[in-house]
Design a protein around this motif. Structure first.
Motif, PDB file in Angstrom:
ATOM      1  N   THR A 108       0.787  -1.235   0.000  1.00 53.46           N
ATOM      2  CA  THR A 108       0.000   0.000   0.000  1.00 53.46           C
ATOM      3  C   THR A 108       0.818   1.283   0.000  1.00 53.46           C
ATOM      4  O   THR A 108       0.276   2.360   0.236  1.00 53.46           O
ATOM      5  CB  THR A 108      -0.953   0.019   1.218  1.00 53.46           C
ATOM      6  N   LEU A 141       2.528   4.533  -1.370  1.00 54.08           N
ATOM      7  CA  LEU A 141       2.151   5.430  -2.459  1.00 54.08           C
ATOM      8  C   LEU A 141       3.014   6.691  -2.398  1.00 54.08           C
ATOM      9  O   LEU A 141       3.078   7.350  -1.362  1.00 54.08           O
ATOM     10  CB  LEU A 141       0.674   5.800  -2.335  1.00 54.08           C
ATOM     11  N   SER A 157       5.600  -0.470  -2.888  1.00 55.16           N
ATOM     12  CA  SER A 157       4.703   0.370  -3.676  1.00 55.16           C
ATOM     13  C   SER A 157       3.473  -0.403  -4.143  1.00 55.16           C
ATOM     14  O   SER A 157       3.584  -1.541  -4.602  1.00 55.16           O
ATOM     15  CB  SER A 157       5.454   0.902  -4.898  1.00 55.16           C
ATOM     16  N   GLU A 200       1.847   0.504  -6.715  1.00 56.14           N
ATOM     17  CA  GLU A 200       1.895   0.584  -8.171  1.00 56.14           C
ATOM     18  C   GLU A 200       2.917  -0.384  -8.767  1.00 56.14           C
ATOM     19  O   GLU A 200       2.737  -0.888  -9.867  1.00 56.14           O
ATOM     20  CB  GLU A 200       2.185   2.023  -8.605  1.00 56.14           C
ATOM     21  N   SER A 203      -9.595   5.226  -5.692  1.00 59.88           N
ATOM     22  CA  SER A 203      -8.166   5.308  -5.972  1.00 59.88           C
ATOM     23  C   SER A 203      -7.466   5.965  -4.784  1.00 59.88           C
ATOM     24  O   SER A 203      -8.058   6.785  -4.082  1.00 59.88           O
ATOM     25  CB  SER A 203      -7.920   6.131  -7.233  1.00 59.88           C
ATOM     26  N   PRO A 204      -6.209   5.620  -4.538  1.00 61.85           N
ATOM     27  CA  PRO A 204      -5.467   6.266  -3.452  1.00 61.85           C
ATOM     28  C   PRO A 204      -5.432   7.784  -3.609  1.00 61.85           C
ATOM     29  O   PRO A 204      -5.518   8.515  -2.640  1.00 61.85           O
ATOM     30  CB  PRO A 204      -4.073   5.661  -3.568  1.00 61.85           C
ATOM     31  N   GLN A 205      -5.340   8.256  -4.850  1.00 65.76           N
ATOM     32  CA  GLN A 205      -5.310   9.700  -5.076  1.00 65.76           C
ATOM     33  C   GLN A 205      -6.620  10.345  -4.620  1.00 65.76           C
ATOM     34  O   GLN A 205      -6.624  11.411  -4.019  1.00 65.76           O
ATOM     35  CB  GLN A 205      -5.053  10.010  -6.561  1.00 65.76           C
TER      36      GLN A 205
END
Length: 156
Positions: free
Chosen positions: A54, A56, A91, A93, A118-120
């Motif tokens: 997780t 980011l 990460s 991603e 989404s994390p964003q």
């Protein structure tokens, strides 16, 4: 649908920890004491973190958003830790890459909606990305005081 608790007792500043296990364990202990998670929560978070990391990297800061399944949650809540020194999380991603994480959001959600969220979008919800520079100041607590103590789970 339950509200998500944003309990000020679950906000930790300048925490010293050497690794992922240590910080998640410390945060879990407080969530367990408050009756927000079951005693199975920590192991489940760690198992999930090993498979689905997780970490980011945002513009100027590394964050982690560890979480697990609803069956380990009693009261939806979020614990937040600002670390004294960065800890390496893998990460989300690119799991082979590590992120130097300074802020950890440990989520105990009723429904695991992070596949949709989404994390964003999560970070925008808390307006973290725009305020990250404030998080390293002693007055950072003011930012948390502006967050309501509960929010409707459907907003996630």
């Amino acid at each position: 649908m339950s509200n998500i608790r944003l309990d000020r007792d679950l906000v930790f500043l300048d925490v010293e920890s050497n690794n992922v296990e240590g910080i998640i364990s410390m945060m879990n202990t407080k969530m367990l004491e408050k009756g927000y998670v079951k005693d199975t929560y920590y192991a489940s978070v760690m198992d999930r973190e090993a498979v689905f990391p997780t970490g980011l990297q945002l513009k100027n800061i590394g964050v982690a958003i560890p979480h697990t399944f609803a069956e380990h949650v009693i009261q939806p809540s979020i614990a937040i830790a600002r670390l004294k020194n960065c800890i390496e999380f893998h990460s989300m991603e690119n799991p082979e890459k590590t992120i130097d994480v300074k802020i950890v959001f440990l989520l105990a959600l009723e429904h695991l909606k992070l596949k949709i969220l989404s994390p964003q979008r999560f970070m925008r919800f808390f307006q973290i990305e725009n305020k990250c520079h404030n998080w390293f100041q002693p007055t950072m607590w003011v930012d948390f005081c502006s967050i309501p103590t509960t929010m409707n789970n459907s907003r996630f």
